[in-house]
Design a protein around this motif. Structure first.
Motif, PDB file in Angstrom:
ATOM      1  N   LEU A 114       0.845  -1.193   0.000  1.00 59.50           N
ATOM      2  CA  LEU A 114       0.000   0.000   0.000  1.00 59.50           C
ATOM      3  C   LEU A 114       0.878   1.240   0.000  1.00 59.50           C
ATOM      4  CD1 LEU A 114      -2.630  -0.932   2.762  1.00 59.50           C
ATOM      5  CD2 LEU A 114      -2.926  -1.107   0.282  1.00 59.50           C
ATOM      6  N   PHE A 115       0.435   2.276  -0.701  1.00 58.87           N
ATOM      7  CA  PHE A 115       1.133   3.550  -0.674  1.00 58.87           C
ATOM      8  C   PHE A 115       0.372   4.496   0.247  1.00 58.87           C
ATOM      9  CE2 PHE A 115       2.345   2.554  -5.316  1.00 58.87           C
ATOM     10  CZ  PHE A 115       3.318   1.671  -4.879  1.00 58.87           C
ATOM     11  N   VAL A 116       1.122   5.209   1.064  1.00 63.86           N
ATOM     12  CA  VAL A 116       0.520   6.173   1.988  1.00 63.86           C
ATOM     13  C   VAL A 116       0.611   7.555   1.352  1.00 63.86           C
ATOM     14  CG1 VAL A 116       0.552   7.123   4.307  1.00 63.86           C
ATOM     15  CG2 VAL A 116       1.231   4.739   3.927  1.00 63.86           C
ATOM     16  N   VAL A 117      -0.537   8.172   1.130  1.00 69.67           N
ATOM     17  CA  VAL A 117      -0.593   9.430   0.381  1.00 69.67           C
ATOM     18  C   VAL A 117      -1.338  10.482   1.194  1.00 69.67           C
ATOM     19  CG1 VAL A 117      -1.480  10.548  -1.705  1.00 69.67           C
ATOM     20  CG2 VAL A 117      -0.507   8.241  -1.840  1.00 69.67           C
ATOM     21  N   GLU A 118      -0.801  11.685   1.212  1.00 73.63           N
ATOM     22  CA  GLU A 118      -1.459  12.834   1.851  1.00 73.63           C
ATOM     23  C   GLU A 118      -1.375  14.018   0.902  1.00 73.63           C
ATOM     24  OE1 GLU A 118      -3.091  12.974   4.633  1.00 73.63           O
ATOM     25  OE2 GLU A 118      -2.553  11.043   5.554  1.00 73.63           O
ATOM     26  N   ASN A 119      -2.520  14.639   0.634  1.00 72.61           N
ATOM     27  CA  ASN A 119      -2.568  15.814  -0.250  1.00 72.61           C
ATOM     28  C   ASN A 119      -1.871  15.547  -1.585  1.00 72.61           C
ATOM     29  OD1 ASN A 119      -3.890  17.360   1.784  1.00 72.61           O
ATOM     30  ND2 ASN A 119      -1.910  17.807   2.731  1.00 72.61           N
ATOM     31  N   ASP A 120      -2.151  14.390  -2.166  1.00 73.90           N
ATOM     32  CA  ASP A 120      -1.640  14.025  -3.477  1.00 73.90           C
ATOM     33  C   ASP A 120      -0.135  13.748  -3.485  1.00 73.90           C
ATOM     34  OD1 ASP A 120      -2.769  13.387  -5.906  1.00 73.90           O
ATOM     35  OD2 ASP A 120      -2.154  15.258  -6.871  1.00 73.90           O
ATOM     36  N   THR A 121       0.470  13.644  -2.301  1.00 78.75           N
ATOM     37  CA  THR A 121       1.917  13.443  -2.203  1.00 78.75           C
ATOM     38  C   THR A 121       2.220  12.093  -1.553  1.00 78.75           C
ATOM     39  OG1 THR A 121       2.319  15.825  -1.987  1.00 78.75           O
ATOM     40  CG2 THR A 121       4.068  14.348  -1.268  1.00 78.75           C
ATOM     41  N   LEU A 122       3.169  11.366  -2.127  1.00 73.34           N
ATOM     42  CA  LEU A 122       3.579  10.087  -1.561  1.00 73.34           C
ATOM     43  C   LEU A 122       4.357  10.322  -0.271  1.00 73.34           C
ATOM     44  CD1 LEU A 122       3.832   6.979  -1.869  1.00 73.34           C
ATOM     45  CD2 LEU A 122       5.961   7.388  -3.125  1.00 73.34           C
ATOM     46  N   LYS A 123       3.872   9.737   0.824  1.00 73.74           N
ATOM     47  CA  LYS A 123       4.514   9.920   2.122  1.00 73.74           C
ATOM     48  C   LYS A 123       5.203   8.655   2.632  1.00 73.74           C
ATOM     49  CE  LYS A 123       3.822  13.290   4.164  1.00 73.74           C
ATOM     50  NZ  LYS A 123       4.502  14.599   4.206  1.00 73.74           N
ATOM     51  N   GLY A 124       4.677   7.492   2.240  1.00 73.82           N
ATOM     52  CA  GLY A 124       5.245   6.258   2.751  1.00 73.82           C
ATOM     53  C   GLY A 124       4.750   5.037   1.998  1.00 73.82           C
ATOM     54  N   VAL A 125       5.312   3.884   2.359  1.00 78.49           N
ATOM     55  CA  VAL A 125       4.968   2.601   1.752  1.00 78.49           C
ATOM     56  C   VAL A 125       4.789   1.582   2.865  1.00 78.49           C
ATOM     57  CG1 VAL A 125       5.794   0.728   0.285  1.00 78.49           C
ATOM     58  CG2 VAL A 125       6.194   3.094  -0.403  1.00 78.49           C
TER      59      VAL A 125
END
Length: 211
Positions: A114-125
């Motif tokens: 899973l990709f962790v996304v906030e405000n259209d920005t990749l934050k983590g995996v």
């Protein structure tokens, strides 16, 4: 070699081919000794060359050059296929998503990462392994946010759409991961996840070419 297809082996991969051609069959340890590196360092190169049919190996015997023309064609084709042609859609959650809900998502979507996304920005995996560790550590999984266990930059390995299948395979093998985010670099320098490439994507491409 087909005209118009640009195959780019690294200097180290070309050196490996030269050593095997001269001294085949030869073990991975012997190849590493001749180059002055460890066997672990060469593992991604040997894996990619084997996957593409450039070399073969037999247990307790060693590596030797492949004589299968059809297999060698695989490398040519993989070197010309861009990730934009094979990428899958990213499956994303937010940092506040609970570990429990993330586990449900990963099984419902039938993905390994899973990709962790906030405000259209990749934050983590977050991988299945990360989620398994979280479940074994105890605690209420419905209250633990995924942001606590995710992998963050700069430890995240990414690809761009214009990279080739070979590039992605090397990164996956070298970093021992199952999936890579395909990103677009935004004007502010941050990264937007626009796709993913996994071992499954690459295996499907190899099978399609082989057929």
């Amino acid at each position: 070699m087909k005209e118009g297809i640009n195959i780019k082996l690294s200097d180290r991969q070309n050196k490996i081919i030269q050593i095997i051609e001269k001294e085949q069959p030869i073990t991975g340890e012997s190849i590493a000794d001749k180059i002055g590196l460890t066997r672990a360092t060469l593992r991604p190169d040997l894996a990619v060359l084997s996957m593409c049919g450039m070399i073969d190996a037999k247990p307790k015997v060693g590596y030797f050059l492949s004589n299968k023309k059809g297999n060698k064609d695989i490398l040519e084709k993989l070197s010309s296929i861009k990730l934009s042609d094979i990428k899958s859609l990213p499956v994303a959650v937010t940092e506040s998503t609970s570990v429990y809900d993330s586990i449900v998502t990963i099984f419902l979507e039938n993905v390994g990462t899973l990709f962790v996304v906030e405000n259209d920005t990749l934050k983590g995996v977050v991988s299945r392994k990360d989620l398994l560790k979280a479940t074994m550590s105890g605690g209420d999984l419905s209250t633990i946010p995924i942001g606590v266990i995710m992998t963050r930059f700069p430890k995240i390995v990414c690809c761009t759409e214009d990279e080739t299948v070979i590039n992605a395979a090397e990164k996956i093998i070298e970093n021992e991961v199952d999936c890579l985010p395909i990103v677009e670099i935004l004007s502010n320098g941050k990264m937007k996840a626009i796709g993913r490439v996994s071992k499954t994507n690459i295996t499907k491409v190899i099978l399609d070419i082989s057929r």
